[in-house]
Write an enzyme that holds these catalytic residues in place. Structure first.
Site, PDB file in Angstrom:
ATOM      1  N   SER A  38     -65.134  69.180  -9.844  1.00 29.14           N
ATOM      2  CA  SER A  38     -64.028  70.021 -10.267  1.00 29.14           C
ATOM      3  C   SER A  38     -63.809  69.916 -11.780  1.00 29.14           C
ATOM      4  O   SER A  38     -64.725  70.165 -12.555  1.00 29.14           O
ATOM      5  CB  SER A  38     -62.766  69.634  -9.474  1.00 29.14           C
ATOM      6  OG  SER A  38     -61.782  70.623  -9.561  1.00 29.14           O
ATOM      7  N   ASP A 184     -63.720  73.563  -3.684  1.00 29.29           N
ATOM      8  CA  ASP A 184     -63.667  72.400  -4.568  1.00 29.29           C
ATOM      9  C   ASP A 184     -64.395  71.189  -3.978  1.00 29.29           C
ATOM     10  O   ASP A 184     -64.174  70.796  -2.836  1.00 29.29           O
ATOM     11  CB  ASP A 184     -62.193  72.051  -4.798  1.00 29.29           C
ATOM     12  CG  ASP A 184     -61.983  71.103  -5.956  1.00 29.29           C
ATOM     13  OD1 ASP A 184     -62.507  69.974  -5.903  1.00 29.29           O
ATOM     14  OD2 ASP A 184     -61.292  71.487  -6.917  1.00 29.29           O
TER      15      ASP A 184
END
Length: 295
Positions: A38, A184
């Site tokens: 991320s 994610d």
């Protein structure tokens, strides 16, 4: 001195990594291999492309973070549109502007695809929720009919950064036209230090340093569960961290810079300048303190 580096996810809190990188630069340190999830993947990509802490700070100060959320005007009530969009697209914001921003930054350094980097020097984590497995990019791309050397780093960063329900997930189609949906990487591994903790990787004559946006292990409070909301929050938190915690043993913890920034929201895209400066200060000070005792 050369290091391998791992940067954890944490959304806007990852601004603290600018201070950490600044402290590393003052030590004369450089990174040979980098991995991240991320926001940690964003920093890993920029560092690998050749950005310094000062250059990253300058770019952070220039960008209008709310504009990275692909805002679109509407004549319908915002609350109604927000939930309608979430239902139809699985995310409040597209993430297209975020991808374009990363692509532009990398292009300034002459970087576009993984083929522009030394093989194995950058690895990003994403979560394939279609097949129910963790994906390491670019390593696992051939499984989806993709050529790693031709795959966009900015797209990989977006895949790794698509926070569930906040950003729309990314769909990748294999050679048979079958889609896989990615969100994610932090859903399955927010701090992928395990990538460099395998025996084969540890034979390299180069230390691994991790940067985690959490307090030290002995300072992390237990989850407090008194109702269903607490339970859901704890379940999601456990899902994000339990896998990684297996690799942060007492032995490995000595190679991790713990940067406690839990007082800042992951999605607070309207941080004030003084708040950004405080994050950078914490990252710098914690990294400097780390090297006073690290060996």
């Amino acid at each position: 001195m050369d290091f391998d580096g791992v940067f954890a996810g944490g959304g806007i809190k990852a601004i603290a990594f600018i201070g950490a990188l600044e402290a590393m630069e003052k030590k004369g340190a450089s990174f040979k291999r980098l991995a991240g999830t991320s926001a940690g993947g964003i920093f890993s990509s920029l560092i690998k492309a050749g950005y310094t802490s000062q250059e990253i700070l300058e770019e952070i100060n220039k960008v209008n973070f709310p504009m990275l959320l692909d805002p679109k005007p509407s004549i319908l009530p915002f609350a109604f549109m927000k939930w309608l969009k979430l239902y139809k697209t699985l995310g409040l914001y597209k993430g297209v502007e975020l991808e374009h921003w990363i692509a532009d930054l990398l292009a300034k350094k002459g970087i576009s695809t993984f083929g522009d980097l030394e093989p194995g020097s950058l690895r990003l984590i994403a979560s394939d929720i279609t097949k129910g497995r963790l994906a390491v990019l670019p390593d696992d791309l051939p499984q989806y009919g993709m050529v790693p050397e031709k795959f966009s780093i900015a797209r990989a960063v977006r895949m790794s950064s698509s926070l569930p329900y906040f950003f729309e997930p990314i769909r990748i189609y294999d050679g048979k036209g079958q889609p896989s949906i990615f969100v994610d990487g932090g859903v399955l591994s927010n701090f992928p230090i395990w990538l460099f903790m395998k025996k084969k990787a540890m034979r390299l004559d180069r230390p691994v340093i991790g940067f985690n946006l959490k307090p030290d292990l002995d300072k992390m409070p237990p989850n407090r569960i008194t109702n269903a909301v607490d339970m859901f929050t704890s379940l999601f938190k456990t899902m994000r961290t339990a896998h990684d915690m297996r690799y942060i043993s007492e032995e490995h913890a000595k190679n991790i810079v713990f940067i406690p920034v839990d007082n800042v929201s992951t999605i607070d895209f309207e941080l004030k300048d003084e708040e950004k400066a405080e994050l950078i200060k914490i990252g710098r000070e914690k990294t400097e303190s780390f090297f006073k005792t690290w060996y």
